[in-house]
Motif scaffolding. Sequence first.
Motif, PDB file in Angstrom:
ATOM      1  N   ARG A 185      86.450  37.278  49.651  1.00  0.00           N
ATOM      2  CA  ARG A 185      87.749  36.774  50.108  1.00  0.00           C
ATOM      3  C   ARG A 185      88.127  37.435  51.442  1.00  0.00           C
ATOM      4  N   CYS A 186      87.155  37.591  52.321  1.00  0.00           N
ATOM      5  CA  CYS A 186      87.359  38.282  53.596  1.00  0.00           C
ATOM      6  C   CYS A 186      88.421  37.575  54.440  1.00  0.00           C
TER       7      CYS A 186
ATOM      8  N   LEU B 270      96.229  27.528  49.001  1.00  0.00           N
ATOM      9  CA  LEU B 270      95.106  27.209  48.129  1.00  0.00           C
ATOM     10  C   LEU B 270      93.902  28.005  48.596  1.00  0.00           C
ATOM     11  N   SER B 271      93.204  28.632  47.661  1.00  0.00           N
ATOM     12  CA  SER B 271      91.999  29.387  48.029  1.00  0.00           C
ATOM     13  C   SER B 271      90.837  28.433  48.258  1.00  0.00           C
ATOM     14  N   TYR B 272      89.810  28.924  48.937  1.00  0.00           N
ATOM     15  CA  TYR B 272      88.612  28.109  49.157  1.00  0.00           C
ATOM     16  C   TYR B 272      88.023  27.669  47.817  1.00  0.00           C
ATOM     17  N   ASN B 273      87.933  28.587  46.876  1.00  0.00           N
ATOM     18  CA  ASN B 273      87.307  28.266  45.591  1.00  0.00           C
ATOM     19  C   ASN B 273      88.108  27.226  44.810  1.00  0.00           C
TER      20      ASN B 273
ATOM     21  N   ARG C 185      87.232  43.351  52.152  1.00  0.00           N
ATOM     22  CA  ARG C 185      85.795  43.363  51.845  1.00  0.00           C
ATOM     23  C   ARG C 185      85.553  44.188  50.590  1.00  0.00           C
ATOM     24  N   ALA C 186      84.664  43.704  49.726  1.00  0.00           N
ATOM     25  CA  ALA C 186      84.423  44.385  48.454  1.00  0.00           C
ATOM     26  C   ALA C 186      83.370  45.484  48.560  1.00  0.00           C
TER      27      ALA C 186
ATOM     28  N   THR D 241      92.555  30.905  58.783  1.00  0.00           N
ATOM     29  CA  THR D 241      92.123  32.097  58.061  1.00  0.00           C
ATOM     30  C   THR D 241      93.318  33.018  57.814  1.00  0.00           C
ATOM     31  N   ALA D 242      93.138  33.950  56.883  1.00  0.00           N
ATOM     32  CA  ALA D 242      94.189  34.941  56.655  1.00  0.00           C
ATOM     33  C   ALA D 242      94.391  35.788  57.904  1.00  0.00           C
ATOM     34  N   LEU D 243      93.326  35.972  58.672  1.00  0.00           N
ATOM     35  CA  LEU D 243      93.439  36.755  59.899  1.00  0.00           C
ATOM     36  C   LEU D 243      94.380  36.095  60.905  1.00  0.00           C
ATOM     37  N   GLU D 244      94.440  34.764  60.892  1.00  0.00           N
ATOM     38  CA  GLU D 244      95.359  34.080  61.796  1.00  0.00           C
ATOM     39  C   GLU D 244      96.794  34.441  61.451  1.00  0.00           C
TER      40      GLU D 244
END
Length: 603
Positions: free
Chosen positions: A115-116, A242-245, A331-332, A397-400
Amino acid sequence: MDPRQPDAPSPESAILDLAAELARRDDLPDERWLLRFIRARNAGVRESGKHLKKRKLLPYFLAVEEREPNHWAQAGINGELRERLVRLLRAKPRRTASGVATVTVICKPWPCAGRCRYCPCDMRMPKSYLANEPACQRAEQAFFDPYLQVSGRIATLHAMGHPVDKVELIVLGGTWDDYPLPWRRWFVARLFEALNDGCGAAAQSERQRLRDLYRERGFSAVGERRAEECAGVQAPVATGELSYNAAWKRLYGTDSRWRALAEEHRAGWDRVEAAHRANEDAACRCVGLSLETRPDAVSEQSLYAMRWLGATKIQLGVQSLDGDRLFASDRAADAGCVAAAFALARRFGFKIHAHMMANLPGATPAGDKADFARLVDDMRFRPDEVKLYPCALIAGTALERDWKAGLWKPYTREQLLDIMASDVAVCPPYLRISRMIRDFSAGDVVAGNREANLRQAVEERLAAEGRPVAEIRQREIAGAEQDPDALSLEVFAYATAATQERFLSWQTPDGHIAGFCRLSLPNQGDVAMIRELHVYGRVSELGQVQPGAQHRGLGRALVEEACAQAAREVFSAIDVISAVGTRPYYRKLGFCDTGLYQRRPLP
């Protein structure tokens, strides 16, 4: 028609005139000379549609040769003259200058355990990839079918004049181990079946059959239509609702067409092994297979399966070894997880290709330099190859959202050049930096680097500062002619947490590399490992002696030297992590098939 108007130039006569010119001279004319030749042929021909074009000359030559095998030989074009003519007409010669024809394929969209925050979520693609990337465009046009992707690509390379008898397959898209094992076996079997069919009529017929099949089932290869199909979930994914998954489940998981394909696209090990056996003497042989995964997905079981599939290299998304940076990016896998993945992969003999990113959330230029230095200095890591590129901000993206909130900002161009130049300068002689940018189009990048030739700018910076570079890619001889008698064998030894590594290379007097071998001597056990053997130079067709470094015994000499060094260190045998298509080569050098590898006893 104006009687003074010149006739349209004939490709036949142009090729014959080019061959006559080549026969008169010792050197090979350059691209500019060829373009001047073509322009002179087109002089006075007013209709541009009737102009002679470089890109059409080689396909015409090869088509005539296939239709009438003796046509050009009867005109005096055979042997070395034919090879020189093909080299002159070949499009984008750099494509095969490194010694193999590289074919990249993209997996179908699939849920991702990561989920990066910086990772693109284009629902037309597997996570982290965008529809506008060249390889992704080809994959979408091929319905993500592995056979269509490989067969279509080698047909294109062949039409451009590139030999395709030695092919490296690079599989990208999502995390390989997240896909079901039966599908993974099917996917790889179809990759090999495409290579086995080569570029002939059977492959062309199979491509048409597959395209018709997908269209009949309602699948589209048209990007605009695919975008419309995904529009309903793409918008909420972009806003974070909504998540990608979850979006994948709505879009693909409940679609009867995709579910039917999932049931059909399954294979057992027997099909994979049959495709492997056929590839050992096929017209297009696999000389390398790369698979992409995450460090936290690496296990003995996953590596064992990869090796049985024929993989020789693993691409690992490391991105950073700094815990704070990883946490800020969601990052995991931390540094300990990465170290464990490296140790396991090296134990299996894989070539390790790490991905590293500068300018992640929480990063600083000084921290990025230290991060890369740790990757290449720390015995727990020390990869063989690296993709080194700056983080780019992609819409949705979340980064945006972080960027809009002022929590992240891109480096300046000067900062990037300084970081990248510093990283290249500290590279050891055994490391190759394969890429310095992602293939994102400038239009997809909201903020961050849009410079397509960033690598060139970095190299110019290093040259201007007079800083020496040991990194492999800048020292490859590529397609240059070499005198084997002028080469010297150099050995660079270094240690990892579990092995003693030796990088054996043939080098020119000015330090360029004509070929290399990666010899691994484990700290425990009595079997050494050849993890990679590569001879540079333009791809030579199997069984033919052509100009360049290949097929001059350089590879055999490296293998013999590796065996001799392993024997001196009292190892009883040496394994090689051979690609499927190189098995016959190693058998000729005394190696026997032994499970996952090929083995040769040492005196």
